[in-house]
Enzyme design. Sequence first.
Site, PDB file in Angstrom:
ATOM      1  N   CYS A  88       0.841  -1.203   0.000  1.00 20.96           N
ATOM      2  CA  CYS A  88       0.000   0.000   0.000  1.00 20.96           C
ATOM      3  C   CYS A  88       0.877   1.256   0.000  1.00 20.96           C
ATOM      4  CB  CYS A  88      -0.978  -0.050   1.176  1.00 20.96           C
ATOM      5  SG  CYS A  88      -2.347   1.104   0.978  1.00 20.96           S
ATOM      6  N   HIS A 205      -3.649  -5.529   1.030  1.00 21.73           N
ATOM      7  CA  HIS A 205      -2.954  -5.751   2.305  1.00 21.73           C
ATOM      8  C   HIS A 205      -2.877  -7.241   2.643  1.00 21.73           C
ATOM      9  CE1 HIS A 205      -2.514  -1.632   3.870  1.00 21.73           C
ATOM     10  NE2 HIS A 205      -3.573  -1.369   3.133  1.00 21.73           N
ATOM     11  N   GLU A 207      -1.126  -8.572   4.917  1.00 24.98           N
ATOM     12  CA  GLU A 207      -1.021  -8.749   6.375  1.00 24.98           C
ATOM     13  C   GLU A 207      -2.396  -8.702   7.045  1.00 24.98           C
ATOM     14  OE1 GLU A 207      -0.588  -6.054   4.807  1.00 24.98           O
ATOM     15  OE2 GLU A 207      -1.055  -4.289   6.026  1.00 24.98           O
TER      16      GLU A 207
END
Lengths: 232, 78
Positions: A88, A205, A207
């Site tokens: 990002c 994302h 994560e």
Amino acid sequence: MKATIGILQFPGSNCDADCADTLSRHFQIKSQYIWHTEKTLPNVSGIVIPGGFSYGDYLRSGALAAHSVCMQAVREFAARGGPVFGICNGFQILTETKLLPGALIGNSGGSFRCEYIHVKPTTNGYLGQLMPPHQKAWSMPIAHGEGRYVIDEEGLEELRQQGQIALQYTDANGAVDAVGNPNGSMDNIAGVTSRDGRIVGMMPHPERATDTIMGGSCDGLNLWRHFLTMAG
Amino acid sequence: MKYEVIVQLKGEVLDPAGRAIKETLQRLGTTAVQDVQVSRRFVVDLEDSTNDPKALVESLARDYFANSVAETFTIKAL
């Protein structure tokens, strides 16, 4: 001994702890935060540039961070072949430093998009082998206002030829079409790599897609596994 | 001495803010509006003794204010 991963921290980074948590809980990998004023990197085998709003995203997303002290050290790390993973805002920083080609500008719809989307790796790209055969697309969250990937025609053709388009937005069935494109990115590009594949940048994302308890998928783990393989 | 740098998206790159403003104006009845482009203006105040100030402002615009992949800039002395 397992690798230690460095995670950059800028004023305004906000996904740093999520990345550290993913590395420790899912891969038992130690990470070390690196503050933006550090001139030299500690002994790490990979660098993560996490999401957030570095320096408030003033000027342009990632533009001020690209000129920060620690990014000079990251350039040198990358020049030695060290793997770098930008997520990002981290992707935006990598394009602003020119470590990755292209630019990320305001979403074509004009609004901040925060939702689950689908992506898949391009078959001729460095992530092409990561998609399990039973899956058509990965589900992952995005959260960005400036994620529209643009590059000139010549650059786009080069990305295609060199297999540098890492990830593309798709619909739920893995079809690369306008419906699945949340921000107007050229060629539905959600992530690119450097020519040698060692630097990876992506807007979604991974994560935030590691635990079903969060209500989403665990598809992000595929990307982390790939990065950690490069980091040794 | 002051210089003005105006940065805007290249013509072929969609400007969503400009489009939204244009469409709103048209919807409100201002049908004469054909297009709206949004740009950003930087005013740089330099020391009077600066050597070759125009070249310095050009390098600032190129290296910092604009992203050459998607944007262009113009410079004017104020």
